[in-house]
Motif scaffolding. Sequence first.
Motif, mmCIF file in Angstrom:
data_model
loop_
_atom_site.group_PDB
_atom_site.id
_atom_site.type_symbol
_atom_site.label_atom_id
_atom_site.label_comp_id
_atom_site.label_asym_id
_atom_site.label_seq_id
_atom_site.Cartn_x
_atom_site.Cartn_y
_atom_site.Cartn_z
ATOM 1 N N GLN A 44 26.168 26.329 22.625
ATOM 2 C CA GLN A 44 25.548 27.629 22.437
ATOM 3 C C GLN A 44 25.732 28.480 23.693
ATOM 4 O OE1 GLN A 44 21.065 28.452 22.407
ATOM 5 N NE2 GLN A 44 21.509 28.291 20.230
ATOM 6 N N PHE A 45 25.971 29.768 23.479
ATOM 7 C CA PHE A 45 26.127 30.720 24.571
ATOM 8 C C PHE A 45 24.999 31.750 24.505
ATOM 9 C CE2 PHE A 45 30.291 29.148 23.455
ATOM 10 C CZ PHE A 45 30.862 28.842 24.685
ATOM 11 N N THR A 46 24.735 32.381 25.645
ATOM 12 C CA THR A 46 23.781 33.478 25.695
ATOM 13 C C THR A 46 24.524 34.747 26.095
ATOM 14 O OG1 THR A 46 21.976 31.991 26.330
ATOM 15 C CG2 THR A 46 21.676 34.345 26.750
ATOM 16 N N ILE A 47 24.477 35.754 25.241
ATOM 17 C CA ILE A 47 25.127 37.040 25.497
ATOM 18 C C ILE A 47 24.043 38.107 25.559
ATOM 19 C CG2 ILE A 47 26.861 38.691 24.733
ATOM 20 C CD1 ILE A 47 28.042 35.968 25.337
ATOM 21 N N GLU A 48 23.981 38.838 26.660
ATOM 22 C CA GLU A 48 22.981 39.878 26.831
ATOM 23 C C GLU A 48 23.665 41.241 26.756
ATOM 24 O OE1 GLU A 48 20.598 39.231 30.262
ATOM 25 O OE2 GLU A 48 19.881 37.289 29.586
ATOM 26 N N VAL A 49 23.256 42.015 25.782
ATOM 27 C CA VAL A 49 23.885 43.312 25.511
ATOM 28 C C VAL A 49 22.900 44.417 25.855
ATOM 29 C CG1 VAL A 49 25.012 44.742 23.780
ATOM 30 C CG2 VAL A 49 25.223 42.246 23.663
ATOM 31 N N GLY A 50 23.353 45.357 26.674
ATOM 32 C CA GLY A 50 22.510 46.481 27.030
ATOM 33 C C GLY A 50 22.354 46.688 28.517
ATOM 34 N N ASN A 51 22.911 45.798 29.307
ATOM 35 C CA ASN A 51 22.823 45.934 30.763
ATOM 36 C C ASN A 51 24.199 45.669 31.349
ATOM 37 O OD1 ASN A 51 21.912 46.235 33.370
ATOM 38 N ND2 ASN A 51 21.029 44.177 33.504
ATOM 39 N N GLU A 52 24.871 46.714 31.782
ATOM 40 C CA GLU A 52 26.190 46.582 32.388
ATOM 41 C C GLU A 52 26.029 46.056 33.814
ATOM 42 O OE1 GLU A 52 30.379 46.934 32.204
ATOM 43 O OE2 GLU A 52 28.861 47.209 30.646
ATOM 44 N N PRO A 53 26.822 45.056 34.217
ATOM 45 C CA PRO A 53 26.718 44.562 35.589
ATOM 46 C C PRO A 53 26.986 45.673 36.596
ATOM 47 C CG PRO A 53 28.013 43.061 34.248
ATOM 48 C CD PRO A 53 27.789 44.293 33.422
ATOM 49 N N PRO A 54 26.311 45.661 37.710
ATOM 50 C CA PRO A 54 26.552 46.691 38.725
ATOM 51 C C PRO A 54 27.955 46.561 39.312
ATOM 52 C CG PRO A 54 25.092 44.984 39.581
ATOM 53 C CD PRO A 54 25.265 44.707 38.125
ATOM 54 N N VAL A 55 28.433 47.646 39.886
ATOM 55 C CA VAL A 55 29.709 47.658 40.596
ATOM 56 C C VAL A 55 29.402 47.726 42.081
ATOM 57 C CG1 VAL A 55 31.870 48.880 40.974
ATOM 58 C CG2 VAL A 55 30.874 48.777 38.666
ATOM 59 N N VAL A 56 29.895 46.745 42.806
ATOM 60 C CA VAL A 56 29.631 46.647 44.240
ATOM 61 C C VAL A 56 30.970 46.674 44.967
ATOM 62 C CG1 VAL A 56 28.637 45.245 46.086
ATOM 63 C CG2 VAL A 56 27.552 45.292 43.823
ATOM 64 N N ASP A 57 31.078 47.543 45.961
ATOM 65 C CA ASP A 57 32.310 47.603 46.748
ATOM 66 C C ASP A 57 31.961 47.899 48.198
ATOM 67 O OD1 ASP A 57 34.952 47.453 47.325
ATOM 68 O OD2 ASP A 57 35.523 49.348 46.386
ATOM 69 N N ILE A 58 32.890 47.553 49.073
ATOM 70 C CA ILE A 58 32.774 47.871 50.495
ATOM 71 C C ILE A 58 34.046 48.617 50.867
ATOM 72 C CG2 ILE A 58 32.405 46.987 52.825
ATOM 73 C CD1 ILE A 58 31.392 44.376 51.537
ATOM 74 N N ALA A 59 33.930 49.891 51.122
ATOM 75 C CA ALA A 59 35.085 50.698 51.513
ATOM 76 C C ALA A 59 35.266 50.589 53.017
ATOM 77 C CB ALA A 59 34.886 52.147 51.101
ATOM 78 N N ILE A 60 36.372 49.983 53.435
ATOM 79 C CA ILE A 60 36.692 49.828 54.856
ATOM 80 C C ILE A 60 37.857 50.735 55.175
ATOM 81 C CG2 ILE A 60 37.619 48.241 56.589
ATOM 82 C CD1 ILE A 60 35.971 46.045 55.386
ATOM 83 N N ALA A 61 37.652 51.610 56.122
ATOM 84 C CA ALA A 61 38.707 52.555 56.502
ATOM 85 C C ALA A 61 39.824 51.810 57.217
ATOM 86 C CB ALA A 61 38.143 53.649 57.405
ATOM 87 N N GLY A 62 41.052 52.090 56.836
ATOM 88 C CA GLY A 62 42.190 51.462 57.494
ATOM 89 C C GLY A 62 42.505 50.116 56.900
ATOM 90 N N ASN A 63 42.904 49.175 57.748
ATOM 91 C CA ASN A 63 43.402 47.884 57.280
ATOM 92 C C ASN A 63 42.283 46.995 56.763
ATOM 93 O OD1 ASN A 63 44.487 44.953 57.662
ATOM 94 N ND2 ASN A 63 46.296 46.289 57.763
ATOM 95 N N ASN A 64 42.515 46.345 55.615
ATOM 96 C CA ASN A 64 41.514 45.496 54.995
ATOM 97 C C ASN A 64 41.864 44.017 55.062
ATOM 98 O OD1 ASN A 64 39.344 46.954 52.698
ATOM 99 N ND2 ASN A 64 40.675 48.181 54.003
ATOM 100 N N THR A 65 42.819 43.642 55.911
ATOM 101 C CA THR A 65 43.140 42.229 56.136
ATOM 102 C C THR A 65 42.831 41.811 57.565
ATOM 103 O OG1 THR A 65 44.875 42.110 54.449
ATOM 104 C CG2 THR A 65 45.004 40.516 56.242
ATOM 105 N N PHE A 66 43.171 42.644 58.545
ATOM 106 C CA PHE A 66 43.109 42.250 59.949
ATOM 107 C C PHE A 66 42.013 42.990 60.710
ATOM 108 C CE2 PHE A 66 47.646 41.909 58.695
ATOM 109 C CZ PHE A 66 47.784 40.538 58.801
ATOM 110 N N PHE A 67 41.569 42.367 61.814
ATOM 111 C CA PHE A 67 40.751 43.074 62.789
ATOM 112 C C PHE A 67 41.378 42.897 64.165
ATOM 113 C CE2 PHE A 67 38.949 38.780 63.058
ATOM 114 C CZ PHE A 67 38.788 38.610 64.420
ATOM 115 N N TRP A 68 41.030 43.802 65.088
ATOM 116 C CA TRP A 68 41.501 43.744 66.465
ATOM 117 C C TRP A 68 40.295 43.832 67.383
ATOM 118 C CZ3 TRP A 68 43.894 46.218 62.496
ATOM 119 C CH2 TRP A 68 45.222 45.846 62.240
#
Length: 865
Positions: free
Chosen positions: A539-563
């Motif tokens: 059995q599965f539970t499906i909840e309809v009516g609440n969209e998961p939030p969108v979470v992001d971290i916008a990092i200016a410049g390069n997103n792989t390396f640090f100096w």
Amino acid sequence: MKRLGLLGLVGLFLSCGQTTHETKKEEAPEESRFVKEVFATNLFEPTELVILPKGKVIFTQRRGGIKQYDLKTNELSDYDSIPVHHEKEDGLMGIALDPEFEQNDWVYLYYSPVGDEPVQHLSRFTYTAKGLINEVVMLKVPVQREECCHTGGSIQFGSDGLLYLSTGDNSNPFDSKGFSPSDERPGRSAWDAQKSSANTNDLRGKILRIKPEPDGSYSIPEGNLFVDDDPLTKPEIYVMGCRNPYRISVDPKRGWLFWGDVGPDAGEDVEGRGPRGHDEFNVAKEPGFFGWPLFVGNNYAYNEYDFSTGISQAKYDPAAPVNNSPNNTGLQNLPPAQPAKIYYPYARTDIFPQVKNGGRNAMAGPVYYSDMYESRSKFPVYLDGRVIYYDWMRGFIYFLELDEEGNPTDWYSFMPNTEFNNPMDMEFGPDGNLYMIEYGTGWFTRNENAKLSRIRYIEGNRPPVLEASVSRYSGSAPLEVRFDASGSKDYDGDKLKYEWEIEGEVFNDSVFTYVFEKEGVYYPELTLSDGKGDYRTQQFTIEVGNEPPVVDIAIAGNNTFFWQGRNIAYEVQISDLEDEKGAGIATDQIRFDINHYQSTDMAETLGHQVPVSNGLTLIESLDCKGCHKVNEKSIGPSYTAVAARYRSDRNAVNYLSRKIISGGGGVWGEQAMSAHPDLTTEDAASIVEYILSLGNQMSYPLEGTFKTSEATGRYLFTAAYKDRGKAPLRPIEVTRNIWLRPSRMPADLFDDSKDIQARGGEIRSIYHGSWVSFNNLDLTGIGSVSFLLANREKGGTVSIRTGAPDGVEIGRGEIYPDRSTGPTSTLEIEIKDVTGFQNVYFVFTNEGEENKLLYIRNIEFNPKP
């Protein structure tokens, strides 16, 4: 309405009209023919179980509870309880039925009674429908309660009606650095196992053998270790020299005694002290002395050691052991020591590779004989005469075939692909099925994965194997969900029938899409059947009516390396469909952290995102969870407590990494931590860094600039948001992780390669046409790539390309030959302006040259000025 899915639970087997599968004696049974039925979970420290002939299972719990499971009604009840002293490792440890239980209803318990008297009781009770009555204390084992550890406490009957009882050495092992606890200083008898295990006049550290009498007393059977009336011996002793014989069994036909002995904690042999710790699986065909605390494993001898001066003396002699401790009240000259049949340390051992490595806790289970049962679901004849040997920590179970001397000649791995969470005790029931209790992964606590279960053998038709998934568990209406059970299978090749039930509708495809139009909570259920009467459901539970939030971290410049020393501009971005239409984003539910990890093992973070740190993954794969919890003290300290203690210690990673590998105790109390000698330094450091990150209490604004202070390691930006939910729908939490790695990296951390060898951080043995690649590197703002060259044997060309070895070239440089092994040199190659994440290839060429071209120590990505 909400029926539980039977993921690991099959109750309907062996339907009419099935095809019989006959397993021959020489054929090892397939794992798919064994099915584990879970009867109960969330148990509270279960210890030992018995199966009543009346269709009931009774098991004890360390803190005094006695549970009963009715196999007919499938109900678990609190049958009874007795008051017990349950500090340290004491409590209600063992239970056994009298061989004539159907006539006399007698049950035997071994427990630690409350009160001031330090003693253990072996008592006989009468079983009734309403609880145990008529206690008769049959035997008392004097102990000390000031210091931990080792209680033993398993009870078994032989087919001759004799009762066997295991007792631990009742000694503190923590001040001997994992070696022999033989501290002879005044007032230190609790630290000296010579007073118990190696003492012929003491009942501790033994396996006792007695004959219960009808009046509640007992007599001494013939054939025990000491047969005379010598005041320096105890006639109840059958086996001595045990450390913590936690679970024992008796062969119903051969009369052999089996037990697992939990060994000490030293991770390495040390000259002058003795061998590293070993756990043992022992077999006694006759009475004897099995070594502890003078020997361990294959009669590996400890040195006699003066704890007051720290001076080591000669090793003990297994052929003529002597107990000259002032705490010994028995004979000084002991019987010759008997070696274990199986013995193993924390590390892997070539002697018994089947046991692998990790924490140790050896146990002995019952011996199986098929002719003792008539049930159609009894185990196959292939297992006849084999004894079960298992390990509480490592989770494996073997059916061992033994030769005439009790040595293992064949190891049948039982259900190796099934998870067992610290199997505690197991017995064959009257139906020939194997009944089991699992302690669960946390010490001294209730565990959700502590279970009572039964394992049945299916000789004929096997139930289908259900493998199903859904594309989404939550979202706004209308919600489109893909259901997929195409991975399901049937070991007998039967045609499977799929029956999905959703909102009263039935669907028969293995894969299909359904749209939930209205808000609410739904419980889609799949029934998978094989056409022969066997089925499984989920059995599965499906909840309809609440969209998961969108979470992001916008990092200016390069997103792989640090100096080091550079500012990183960032912004946490949160959106949620329902919250923004309602009361707004719940700012108190936003979590944002920036953590630094010092580990140099970067292999797991080469990509842009990882869901969890490598340290947590390693913790889940090891035995750590048996002794530690995140926020609660278990047998060891909580991870958050460790993080708090070492938050300001810059040497913490190195120090704690060594502790994890070598084991030991004394910092958080006396309980020793298992050694993990097969763990690499880098992996141990990853574990430590995860734990230390739990103590980071610093908070950062959701938008700002962060200045890096470290040159090595990794920075992890983590943002999470739990939305407000929407009744009756639960809140949904989403986490976003971005790892930043140092711009300089060891050259051998590539993802793929052709015709190269790598060792010690370097790329070696590079030939014409060789290449290495690094996946998902952000080239935004990168102006050049530098190579630290260790050896330029023939030199050549380096072509930097994206996408493939023959992809777009973004940079090229020449390496001139230099056969010297002197100072290193650096080659810097400018690259074209490229943005975004790329798979980057470094292709090496030198036309016509068949020898090695060069070595590269590290690769560095340089920012534009």
